[in-house]
Scaffold this motif. Structure first.
Motif, PDB file in Angstrom:
ATOM      1  N   GLU A  98       0.842  -1.212   0.000  1.00  0.00           N
ATOM      2  CA  GLU A  98       0.000   0.000   0.000  1.00  0.00           C
ATOM      3  C   GLU A  98       0.875   1.260   0.000  1.00  0.00           C
ATOM      4  OE1 GLU A  98      -3.070   0.106   3.014  1.00  0.00           O
ATOM      5  OE2 GLU A  98      -3.541   2.207   2.571  1.00  0.00           O
ATOM      6  N   ILE A  99       1.900   1.235   0.830  1.00  0.00           N
ATOM      7  CA  ILE A  99       2.767   2.418   0.930  1.00  0.00           C
ATOM      8  C   ILE A  99       3.553   2.625  -0.370  1.00  0.00           C
ATOM      9  CG2 ILE A  99       4.754   3.396   2.177  1.00  0.00           C
ATOM     10  CD1 ILE A  99       3.474   2.071   4.737  1.00  0.00           C
ATOM     11  N   ASN A 100       3.977   1.508  -0.977  1.00  0.00           N
ATOM     12  CA  ASN A 100       4.659   1.631  -2.274  1.00  0.00           C
ATOM     13  C   ASN A 100       3.740   2.227  -3.327  1.00  0.00           C
ATOM     14  OD1 ASN A 100       7.388   0.898  -2.136  1.00  0.00           O
ATOM     15  ND2 ASN A 100       6.807  -1.241  -1.806  1.00  0.00           N
ATOM     16  N   TYR A 101       2.486   1.828  -3.263  1.00  0.00           N
ATOM     17  CA  TYR A 101       1.507   2.356  -4.224  1.00  0.00           C
ATOM     18  C   TYR A 101       1.343   3.867  -4.033  1.00  0.00           C
ATOM     19  CZ  TYR A 101      -2.422   2.111  -7.451  1.00  0.00           C
ATOM     20  OH  TYR A 101      -3.239   2.272  -8.550  1.00  0.00           O
ATOM     21  N   LEU A 102       1.281   4.277  -2.768  1.00  0.00           N
ATOM     22  CA  LEU A 102       1.175   5.715  -2.462  1.00  0.00           C
ATOM     23  C   LEU A 102       2.412   6.455  -2.979  1.00  0.00           C
ATOM     24  CD1 LEU A 102      -0.298   5.244   1.081  1.00  0.00           C
ATOM     25  CD2 LEU A 102      -1.236   6.921  -0.520  1.00  0.00           C
ATOM     26  N   LYS A 103       3.569   5.847  -2.732  1.00  0.00           N
ATOM     27  CA  LYS A 103       4.817   6.496  -3.165  1.00  0.00           C
ATOM     28  C   LYS A 103       4.860   6.626  -4.684  1.00  0.00           C
ATOM     29  CE  LYS A 103       8.779   6.274  -1.055  1.00  0.00           C
ATOM     30  NZ  LYS A 103      10.040   5.827  -0.464  1.00  0.00           N
ATOM     31  N   LYS A 108       3.288  11.407  -0.079  1.00  0.00           N
ATOM     32  CA  LYS A 108       4.216  11.123   1.024  1.00  0.00           C
ATOM     33  C   LYS A 108       3.429  10.639   2.238  1.00  0.00           C
ATOM     34  CE  LYS A 108       7.755  13.621   3.684  1.00  0.00           C
ATOM     35  NZ  LYS A 108       8.841  12.674   3.692  1.00  0.00           N
ATOM     36  N   VAL A 109       3.951   9.593   2.874  1.00  0.00           N
ATOM     37  CA  VAL A 109       3.179   8.934   3.930  1.00  0.00           C
ATOM     38  C   VAL A 109       3.712   9.240   5.329  1.00  0.00           C
ATOM     39  CG1 VAL A 109       2.531   6.656   4.823  1.00  0.00           C
ATOM     40  CG2 VAL A 109       2.594   7.044   2.371  1.00  0.00           C
ATOM     41  N   LEU A 110       2.780   9.475   6.250  1.00  0.00           N
ATOM     42  CA  LEU A 110       3.106   9.531   7.680  1.00  0.00           C
ATOM     43  C   LEU A 110       2.344   8.373   8.327  1.00  0.00           C
ATOM     44  CD1 LEU A 110       3.125  12.624  10.017  1.00  0.00           C
ATOM     45  CD2 LEU A 110       1.896  10.591  10.703  1.00  0.00           C
ATOM     46  N   ASP A 142       8.880  -1.911  16.797  1.00  0.00           N
ATOM     47  CA  ASP A 142      10.176  -2.315  16.254  1.00  0.00           C
ATOM     48  C   ASP A 142       9.979  -3.167  14.987  1.00  0.00           C
ATOM     49  OD1 ASP A 142      13.141  -2.509  16.749  1.00  0.00           O
ATOM     50  OD2 ASP A 142      12.624  -4.643  16.645  1.00  0.00           O
ATOM     51  N   PHE A 143       9.042  -4.122  15.064  1.00  0.00           N
ATOM     52  CA  PHE A 143       8.773  -4.994  13.908  1.00  0.00           C
ATOM     53  C   PHE A 143       8.337  -4.161  12.695  1.00  0.00           C
ATOM     54  CE2 PHE A 143       5.881  -7.416  11.228  1.00  0.00           C
ATOM     55  CZ  PHE A 143       6.581  -8.594  10.995  1.00  0.00           C
ATOM     56  N   VAL A 144       7.398  -3.259  12.934  1.00  0.00           N
ATOM     57  CA  VAL A 144       6.846  -2.461  11.828  1.00  0.00           C
ATOM     58  C   VAL A 144       7.930  -1.574  11.223  1.00  0.00           C
ATOM     59  CG1 VAL A 144       5.219  -0.593  11.256  1.00  0.00           C
ATOM     60  CG2 VAL A 144       4.483  -2.476  12.733  1.00  0.00           C
ATOM     61  N   VAL A 145       8.636  -0.886  12.092  1.00  0.00           N
ATOM     62  CA  VAL A 145       9.579   0.122  11.614  1.00  0.00           C
ATOM     63  C   VAL A 145      10.743  -0.514  10.852  1.00  0.00           C
ATOM     64  CG1 VAL A 145      11.164   1.905  12.410  1.00  0.00           C
ATOM     65  CG2 VAL A 145       8.861   1.819  13.316  1.00  0.00           C
ATOM     66  N   ARG A 146      11.191  -1.687  11.317  1.00  0.00           N
ATOM     67  CA  ARG A 146      12.261  -2.373  10.567  1.00  0.00           C
ATOM     68  C   ARG A 146      11.816  -2.687   9.145  1.00  0.00           C
ATOM     69  NH1 ARG A 146      16.567  -3.253  13.517  1.00  0.00           N
ATOM     70  NH2 ARG A 146      16.186  -3.078  15.753  1.00  0.00           N
ATOM     71  N   HIS A 147      10.538  -3.037   9.007  1.00  0.00           N
ATOM     72  CA  HIS A 147      10.032  -3.340   7.662  1.00  0.00           C
ATOM     73  C   HIS A 147       9.798  -2.085   6.833  1.00  0.00           C
ATOM     74  CE1 HIS A 147       9.350  -7.336   9.374  1.00  0.00           C
ATOM     75  NE2 HIS A 147       9.352  -7.747   8.119  1.00  0.00           N
ATOM     76  N   ASN A 149      11.708   0.622   7.021  1.00  0.00           N
ATOM     77  CA  ASN A 149      12.959   1.356   6.863  1.00  0.00           C
ATOM     78  C   ASN A 149      13.234   1.596   5.374  1.00  0.00           C
ATOM     79  OD1 ASN A 149      15.355   2.579   7.311  1.00  0.00           O
ATOM     80  ND2 ASN A 149      16.370   0.835   8.307  1.00  0.00           N
ATOM     81  N   GLY A 150      13.456   2.853   5.027  1.00  0.00           N
ATOM     82  CA  GLY A 150      13.708   3.173   3.619  1.00  0.00           C
ATOM     83  C   GLY A 150      12.442   3.567   2.871  1.00  0.00           C
ATOM     84  N   LEU A 151      11.304   3.247   3.463  1.00  0.00           N
ATOM     85  CA  LEU A 151      10.024   3.546   2.785  1.00  0.00           C
ATOM     86  C   LEU A 151       9.326   4.752   3.408  1.00  0.00           C
ATOM     87  CD1 LEU A 151       7.744   0.398   2.226  1.00  0.00           C
ATOM     88  CD2 LEU A 151       8.564   2.043   0.546  1.00  0.00           C
TER      89      LEU A 151
END
Ligand code: BGC
Length: 420
Positions: A98-103, A108-110, A142-147, A149-151
């Motif tokens: 979903e976030i890649n689609y937005l990008k 820009k996603v928050l 932590d789990f979410v943010v590691r995934h 990272n970079g996005l």
């Protein structure tokens, strides 16, 4: 015709919350609480919502059509960690897609990590009353943010802990249905600690991220400005509702009545204001001035209060950027939403320290205790068949984002037509 211009570094978008839009998840507290059909105004649950989980691409295409530059969305903890300690790669992949689609669309996603809803397993253990709740929350973050990272580089840890704790533990109107001052304070303390842990975790993983808080801020006014009691009560409401969590989450300072413990630190990179309304304070109660216009829920429409709140926050945190993480109104007929937008955007156009404006919300969605009955959307949503259509206020927003100014002619073009 005077043009109200917007600076190029002020970005416009919308905010949503997973529980209110996604549909389909039965693992969180809102579904659990509403499933018997007698908790919300219209008996609805969050089960269908906007079916965003299955239709996010079409919704994002529409966001693009509206020229939206930014999007504040939330991640549903119960999807990521449906049972204690078991994390779902599948759900995470879905959010990444979903976030890649937005990008790809240039939006820009928050990401908000907690917006009023908990996994059922966490609530059963005690939820945010639990002393260890910050550890559970930080592990999920932590789990979410590691995934991500970079996005994603912009995060909000916890949305409106003040509204959540008051409604669930003090007024007894949501989920936990408790009426206990000490429970409310305990939850607020643990949410503060959870925020601070999450802030550290996120910066640890993504050092150049921007992490902030989104607090509901109300402009309290003494009903009678000459009445000492009204003035004292107003001070107390302002302190408890607006300031308590701002200082505790921001600096780890537990001011009274939250507590007296004081941790040193700065735990926010921007301050998010969720502003909807003002209230008069009298005899311990909140009232609406009869001279104010009101929305469908009876909330006063008070852009002057927006100005007051922005100034209050800027005075408290003069060196911080401010994001308007939510602002919007409930207007089923779309007869005043464009004017609401105009008046509130006119206020914020004066301040160069405001960098984001997220309108609440994109489409009508599951509005907590109001269920499907309240319409905050720029887009009208039909829950029966999942169809939707742009309201005039959406077209007004679209035009002002493109032109980077608004004027009264533009406003007139979109005002006054009923969409029902
Ligand atoms: C919440 C949203 C809610 C909106 C309108 C805010 O306090 O963050 O989830 O839908 O108000 O009531």
């Amino acid at each position: 015709m005077e043009k109200i211009k917007f600076r190029n570094d002020l970005l416009f978008g919308v905010a949503t919350a997973s529980t209110q839009i996604e549909g389909g998840d039965t693992n969180h507290t809102w579904y659990d609480w509403t499933k018997d059909g007698n908790k919300t105004k219209d008996g609805s649950t969050s089960l269908r919502a906007n079916s965003h989980w299955n239709n996010y691409k079409a919704h994002i295409d529409l966001m693009k059509e509206l020229n939206l530059e930014i999007y504040r969305m939330s991640i549903e903890w119960s999807r990521i960690e449906p049972t204690e300690g078991c994390f779902s790669d599948e759900a995470m992949e879905h959010y990444i897609d979903e976030i890649n689609y937005l990008k790809d669309k240039g939006i820009k996603v928050l990401v908000t990590l907690h917006h009023f809803s908990n996994p059922i397993w966490f609530e059963k253990k005690g939820g945010f009353k639990l002393k260890d709740s910050p550890l559970y929350f930080a592990r999920y973050v932590d789990f979410v943010v590691r995934h991500l990272n970079g996005l994603v580089s912009e995060f909000c840890t916890i949305n409106e802990p003040n509204i959540y704790a008051i409604n669930c533990f003090l007024y007894g109107e949501w989920l936990n249905e408790e009426k206990s001052f000490s429970s409310c304070m305990r939850v607020l303390r643990n949410m503060t600690r959870s925020h601070i842990e999450a802030y550290k975790v996120i910066h640890n993983v993504i050092s150049d991220s921007k992490v902030g808080i989104a607090l509901n801020m109300n402009n309290f006014i003494p009903k009678n400005k000459k009445n000492l009691f009204d003035k004292i009560e107003t001070w107390f409401f302002d302190r408890c509702f607006n300031k308590l969590m701002s200082y505790s989450m921001g600096y780890g300072k537990y001011i009274l009545p939250l507590g007296i413990k004081c941790k040193k630190g700065v735990f926010f990179d921007y301050f998010g204001i969720n502003y909807y309304t003002s209230n008069l304070v009298h005899k311990g109660k909140l009232e609406v001035d009869p001279s104010w216009d009101t929305n469908n829920l009876g909330w006063g429409i008070t852009p002057f209060g927006f100005d007051k709140i922005i100034n209050k926050v800027h005075k408290m945190f003069p060196d911080k950027e401010i994001y308007i993480t939510e602002n919007g109104t409930c207007d089923k007929d779309d007869s005043f939403r464009a004017k609401y937008l105009y008046d509130h955007l006119e206020v914020l156009s004066k301040y160069d320290f405001i960098k984001r404006y997220y309108h609440w919300t994109f489409m009508d969605n599951f509005e907590w205790k109001e269920g499907e009955s309240a319409c905050f959307g720029l887009v009208k949503y039909n829950y029966e068949d999942g169809t939707y259509e742009l309201r005039n206020s959406a077209l007004f927003y679209k035009e002002l984002i493109k032109k980077r100014y608004m004027d009264l002619d533009m406003l007139k073009k979109y005002m006054g037509e009923k969409d029902d």
